[in-house]
Design an enzyme around this catalytic site. Sequence first.
Site, short mmCIF file in Angstrom:
data_model
loop_
_atom_site.label_atom_id
_atom_site.label_comp_id
_atom_site.label_asym_id
_atom_site.label_seq_id
_atom_site.Cartn_x
_atom_site.Cartn_y
_atom_site.Cartn_z
N LYS A 280 -6.45 7.57 -3.54
CA LYS A 280 -5.83 7.08 -2.30
C LYS A 280 -4.90 8.16 -1.75
CE LYS A 280 -4.00 2.59 -0.86
NZ LYS A 280 -3.23 1.43 -1.33
O1 G3P Z 1 -2.44 -2.66 0.86
C1 G3P Z 1 -1.25 -2.26 1.45
C2 G3P Z 1 -0.15 -3.13 1.03
O2 G3P Z 1 0.21 -2.90 -0.30
C3 G3P Z 1 1.01 -3.11 1.94
O3 G3P Z 1 1.28 -4.42 2.18
O4 G3P Z 1 2.65 -6.35 2.78
O5 G3P Z 1 3.75 -4.21 2.04
O6 G3P Z 1 2.64 -4.36 4.25
P1 G3P Z 1 2.66 -4.85 2.84
#
Ligand code: G3P
Length: 219
Positions: free
Chosen positions: A83
């Site tokens: 990634k």
């Molecule tokens: O897959 C990306 C994720 O880990 C981020 O999610 O909820 O922190 O925006 P969030």
Amino acid sequence: MQIFLDTADIGEIRERAAAGLVDGVTTNPSLIAKAGAGIFERIAEICEAVEGPISAEVVATDAEGMIAEGRRLRDIAANVVVKLPLTADGLIACRALSQDGIPTNVTLCFSLNQALLAAKAGASFISPFVGRIEDMGGDGIGLLAAIRDVYDRYGYDTSVLAASLRSPAHVEAAALAGCDAATLPPKIFDQMVRHPLTDSGLEAFLADWRKTGRTGLDG
Ligand code: G3P
């Protein structure tokens, strides 16, 4: 649509992987830090628990460093996907790793232009962050649909992986937008199966069955 879990919590992953409905796992430095684990050990554990693509993110910010870290991460297991952040250096690293046959997931995508460049760099997956776009008042689901449209129109085979999903409705919208995969926190994965009418309907069926005096199918 493939369903990935977005977590580095090995207990949560193992519990859900047992049902055979988890197609992969995504992690990021925040999730690994929250799990309190070493990245190499934790990614190895996840790769054993789930057969599909397991995204492990680099922490270097220069292309050379990202390529070196990407190779080390890929050495953990055959199902590791490297990634990379959607920066100019990240795209250089993406191109280099892709040319070596190493699968990549380009993350932190917030625009169609970024998604276009990631596809041109040979990314295996592009991760548009739906929830964070909505946090800013933008149209995260619209971005998924736009990426799908442009990738199909120009024949890019990069998979659209909806990320930063915050609700079961987001998962449905990602599916309707034609995403190849969606990654979700375990809580949202669990919510996908639930519906109050399923629970009340089942309760009524079983209550009627019990009234007959039978407990199992036979009596
Ligand atoms: O897959 C990306 C994720 O880990 C981020 O999610 O909820 O922190 O925006 P969030």
